[in-house]
Write a protein that holds these residues in place. Structure first.
Motif, short mmCIF file in Angstrom:
data_model
loop_
_atom_site.label_atom_id
_atom_site.label_comp_id
_atom_site.label_asym_id
_atom_site.label_seq_id
_atom_site.Cartn_x
_atom_site.Cartn_y
_atom_site.Cartn_z
N PRO A 1 0.83 -1.21 0.00
CA PRO A 1 0.00 0.00 0.00
C PRO A 1 0.87 1.26 0.00
CG PRO A 1 0.08 -0.91 2.20
CD PRO A 1 0.83 -1.87 1.31
N TYR A 2 0.31 2.37 -0.47
CA TYR A 2 1.04 3.63 -0.51
C TYR A 2 1.31 4.20 0.88
CZ TYR A 2 1.25 4.01 -5.53
OH TYR A 2 1.56 3.79 -6.84
N SER A 3 0.79 3.57 1.91
CA SER A 3 1.19 3.98 3.25
C SER A 3 2.66 3.64 3.49
CB SER A 3 0.30 3.32 4.31
OG SER A 3 0.37 1.91 4.20
N ALA A 4 3.21 2.76 2.68
CA ALA A 4 4.65 2.51 2.68
C ALA A 4 5.26 3.61 1.81
CB ALA A 4 4.96 1.13 2.12
N THR A 5 5.65 4.70 2.44
CA THR A 5 6.06 5.90 1.72
C THR A 5 7.26 5.69 0.80
OG1 THR A 5 7.37 6.60 3.62
CG2 THR A 5 5.11 7.44 3.47
N GLU A 6 8.00 4.61 1.00
CA GLU A 6 9.13 4.32 0.12
C GLU A 6 8.69 4.11 -1.32
OE1 GLU A 6 10.20 3.45 4.25
OE2 GLU A 6 8.55 2.74 2.99
N LYS B 1 15.48 1.42 0.96
CA LYS B 1 14.06 1.61 0.63
C LYS B 1 13.42 0.29 0.19
CE LYS B 1 14.08 6.52 -0.43
NZ LYS B 1 15.42 6.93 -0.07
N GLU B 2 14.13 -0.46 -0.62
CA GLU B 2 13.62 -1.77 -1.05
C GLU B 2 13.48 -2.71 0.13
OE1 GLU B 2 15.43 -1.98 -5.56
OE2 GLU B 2 16.74 -2.44 -3.87
N GLN B 3 14.43 -2.68 1.04
CA GLN B 3 14.33 -3.52 2.24
C GLN B 3 13.11 -3.14 3.06
OE1 GLN B 3 17.95 -3.75 4.55
NE2 GLN B 3 19.19 -4.10 2.73
N ARG B 4 12.85 -1.85 3.20
CA ARG B 4 11.68 -1.41 3.97
C ARG B 4 10.39 -1.79 3.26
NH1 ARG B 4 15.22 2.95 5.15
NH2 ARG B 4 14.18 4.34 3.66
N LEU B 5 10.38 -1.71 1.93
CA LEU B 5 9.20 -2.13 1.18
C LEU B 5 8.96 -3.63 1.36
CD1 LEU B 5 9.62 -0.10 -2.12
CD2 LEU B 5 7.78 0.15 -0.44
N ALA C 1 7.58 -4.18 4.79
CA ALA C 1 6.17 -3.76 4.86
C ALA C 1 5.27 -4.79 4.17
CB ALA C 1 6.00 -2.38 4.21
N GLN C 2 5.72 -5.31 3.04
CA GLN C 2 4.94 -6.33 2.32
C GLN C 2 4.85 -7.61 3.13
OE1 GLN C 2 6.38 -6.96 -1.65
NE2 GLN C 2 4.84 -8.51 -2.11
N GLY C 3 5.96 -8.01 3.73
CA GLY C 3 5.96 -9.22 4.57
C GLY C 3 5.06 -9.08 5.78
N LYS C 4 5.12 -7.93 6.43
CA LYS C 4 4.24 -7.69 7.58
C LYS C 4 2.78 -7.69 7.16
CE LYS C 4 7.40 -5.13 10.57
NZ LYS C 4 7.67 -3.84 11.21
N ARG C 5 2.51 -7.12 5.99
CA ARG C 5 1.11 -7.06 5.53
C ARG C 5 0.56 -8.46 5.26
NH1 ARG C 5 -1.82 -4.51 0.34
NH2 ARG C 5 -3.82 -4.19 1.36
N LEU D 1 6.94 6.06 -2.95
CA LEU D 1 7.04 7.37 -3.57
C LEU D 1 8.48 7.88 -3.62
CD1 LEU D 1 3.93 8.91 -1.81
CD2 LEU D 1 4.05 7.98 -4.13
N GLU D 2 9.37 7.19 -2.95
CA GLU D 2 10.75 7.67 -2.83
C GLU D 2 11.77 6.81 -3.56
OE1 GLU D 2 11.25 7.49 1.37
OE2 GLU D 2 9.87 9.15 1.77
N THR D 3 11.47 5.56 -3.81
CA THR D 3 12.46 4.66 -4.40
C THR D 3 12.77 5.04 -5.84
OG1 THR D 3 13.01 2.35 -4.80
CG2 THR D 3 10.70 2.95 -5.11
N THR D 4 14.01 4.85 -6.22
CA THR D 4 14.42 5.11 -7.60
C THR D 4 14.81 3.82 -8.32
OG1 THR D 4 16.70 5.51 -6.89
CG2 THR D 4 15.25 7.44 -7.10
N GLN D 5 14.81 2.70 -7.59
CA GLN D 5 15.22 1.43 -8.19
C GLN D 5 14.09 0.42 -8.30
OE1 GLN D 5 19.48 0.00 -7.79
NE2 GLN D 5 18.87 0.41 -5.69
N GLY D 6 13.26 0.31 -7.30
CA GLY D 6 12.26 -0.73 -7.36
C GLY D 6 11.18 -0.54 -6.32
N GLY D 7 10.07 -1.19 -6.55
CA GLY D 7 8.95 -1.12 -5.64
C GLY D 7 7.72 -0.62 -6.36
N THR D 8 6.65 -1.38 -6.28
CA THR D 8 5.39 -1.02 -6.92
C THR D 8 4.25 -1.40 -5.97
OG1 THR D 8 4.80 -3.13 -7.95
CG2 THR D 8 6.42 -1.77 -9.11
N PRO D 9 3.05 -0.87 -6.20
CA PRO D 9 1.93 -1.31 -5.38
C PRO D 9 1.58 -2.78 -5.60
CG PRO D 9 1.20 0.25 -7.05
CD PRO D 9 2.69 0.19 -7.12
N TYR D 10 2.08 -3.38 -6.68
CA TYR D 10 1.83 -4.80 -6.95
C TYR D 10 2.74 -5.70 -6.12
CZ TYR D 10 -0.09 -2.38 -10.97
OH TYR D 10 -0.76 -1.50 -11.77
#
Length: 126
Positions: free
Chosen positions: A67-72, A100-104, A107-111, A74-83
């Motif tokens: 989800p976009y609540s994972a602010t990364e 940023k990818e690690q935090r994404l 966040a995905q794992g926790k979700r 909007l900030e990542t330049t390498q990877g990460g999508t809502p999918y």
């Protein structure tokens, strides 16, 4: 891994072998998520995740992206999508996963873990 904007053949082969699970409804209401990596930016990470999503939905699974609540997102330049979380590994696989990818991914794992726990009572009543 991403192969020409699609999931790698071994994963597709595995998913194609799950017909019996589909016929029995064994994966209905099970939580699912996906992530991907490619060697180049614009290497098809999003389309890969979408092609992975299709068989999961046919199985009746409940898909959880990022989800976009994972602010990364909007900030990542390498990877990460809502999918799902993605990574650009580089031509030789020498690009490390950045913070940023690690935090994404976290966040995905926790979700998906929260979703699995929340759905547990649902599965027990069937």
């Amino acid at each position: 891994p991403t192969r020409f904007g699609n999931m790698a053949a071994p994963l597709k082969y595995f998913l194609d072998s799950t017909s019996e699970l589909w016929m029995n409804g064994a994966l209905i209401d099970k939580p699912a998520t996906a992530f991907s990596a490619s060697s180049s930016l614009h290497g098809g990470q999003e389309t890969t995740l979408i092609t992975m999503l299709i068989p999961l939905l046919h199985h009746g699974m409940v898909y959880a992206g990022v989800p976009y609540s994972a602010t990364e997102l909007l900030e990542t330049t390498q990877g990460g999508t809502p999918y799902g979380t993605t990574h650009v590994s580089g031509k030789r696989g020498d690009n490390d996963v950045d913070d940023k990818e690690q935090r994404l991914a976290l966040a995905q794992g926790k979700r998906i873990a929260r979703l699995a726990l929340a759905m547990q009572p649902l599965r027990e009543t069937k």
